[in-house]
Motif scaffolding. Structure first.
Motif, short mmCIF file in Angstrom:
data_model
loop_
_atom_site.label_atom_id
_atom_site.label_comp_id
_atom_site.label_asym_id
_atom_site.label_seq_id
_atom_site.Cartn_x
_atom_site.Cartn_y
_atom_site.Cartn_z
N UNK A 181 54.61 43.76 49.64
CA UNK A 181 55.31 42.40 49.04
C UNK A 181 54.49 42.25 47.53
N UNK A 182 55.48 42.03 46.81
CA UNK A 182 54.43 42.11 45.48
C UNK A 182 54.15 41.08 45.07
N UNK A 183 53.36 40.89 44.36
CA UNK A 183 52.48 39.31 43.65
C UNK A 183 52.63 38.67 43.02
N UNK A 184 52.53 38.07 42.12
CA UNK A 184 53.42 37.10 41.25
C UNK A 184 52.62 37.13 40.38
N UNK A 185 52.38 36.30 39.50
CA UNK A 185 51.82 36.60 37.48
C UNK A 185 50.25 35.99 38.89
N UNK A 186 50.44 34.73 38.61
CA UNK A 186 49.32 34.17 38.63
C UNK A 186 48.42 34.47 40.25
N UNK A 187 48.83 34.96 41.02
CA UNK A 187 47.86 35.49 41.83
C UNK A 187 48.18 37.40 41.81
N UNK A 188 48.51 37.70 40.89
CA UNK A 188 47.86 38.46 40.47
C UNK A 188 46.72 38.61 39.65
N UNK A 189 46.42 37.38 38.61
CA UNK A 189 45.86 36.56 37.83
C UNK A 189 44.22 36.32 38.58
N UNK A 190 44.86 36.17 39.88
CA UNK A 190 44.00 35.27 40.78
C UNK A 190 43.01 36.28 41.67
N UNK A 191 43.72 36.92 41.34
CA UNK A 191 42.77 38.49 42.60
C UNK A 191 42.63 39.50 41.44
N UNK A 192 42.54 39.62 40.13
CA UNK A 192 42.02 40.09 38.85
C UNK A 192 40.53 39.49 38.87
N UNK A 193 40.74 38.04 38.84
CA UNK A 193 39.87 36.95 38.20
C UNK A 193 38.66 37.11 39.73
N UNK A 194 39.33 36.72 41.41
CA UNK A 194 38.39 37.02 42.18
C UNK A 194 36.86 38.30 42.09
N UNK A 195 37.86 39.27 42.26
CA UNK A 195 37.38 40.76 42.14
C UNK A 195 36.53 40.64 40.61
N UNK A 196 36.58 40.33 39.94
CA UNK A 196 36.16 40.26 38.72
C UNK A 196 34.62 39.26 38.82
N UNK A 197 34.58 38.52 39.44
CA UNK A 197 33.35 37.68 39.85
C UNK A 197 32.56 38.48 41.11
N UNK A 198 33.03 38.99 41.81
CA UNK A 198 32.54 39.97 42.40
C UNK A 198 31.94 41.08 42.08
N UNK A 199 32.23 41.36 41.26
CA UNK A 199 31.19 42.74 40.00
C UNK A 199 30.46 42.16 39.77
N UNK A 200 30.70 40.82 38.98
CA UNK A 200 29.67 40.54 37.72
C UNK A 200 27.89 39.97 38.99
N UNK A 201 28.12 39.38 40.44
CA UNK A 201 27.82 38.79 40.97
C UNK A 201 27.24 40.43 42.20
N UNK A 202 27.48 40.54 42.09
CA UNK A 202 27.08 43.01 42.71
C UNK A 202 25.56 42.95 41.34
#
Length: 79
Positions: free
Chosen positions: A1-22
């Motif tokens: 299932x392809x992600x919508x643009x808002x959900x793609x951005x949400x996923x990117x934001x979550x992964x970015x926040x996780x990387x910053x915490x790491x």
């Protein structure tokens, strides 16, 4: 299932926040090791606790990003 643009951005934001915490956790851990060598064991232990809490939160954020990818979490329209 392809992600919508808002959900793609949400996923990117979550992964970015996780990387910053790491990386912040890694930096804190390095500083705490230096503090141990300098004899500040109490301060070093406090920084290690913070670094560990960052790791736990990072793991949660990565899990949420996986849930977004699987479609279990979606970004709703603004109210």
């Amino acid at each position: 299932m392809a992600l919508t643009k808002p959900n793609q951005q949400l996923r990117r934001d979550l992964k970015e926040a996780a990387a910053l915490l790491k990386w912040a956790g890694v930096d804190l851990y390095v500083v705490s090791k230096r503090m141990m060598v300098d004899g500040d064991e109490q301060g070093a232990m406090e920084l290690m606790k913070i670094a560990m809490s960052f790791q736990l939160t990072e793991d949660k954020l990565v899990g949420y990003a996986d849930d977004v990818r699987a479609g279990a979490i979606t970004r709703a329209k603004a109210v």
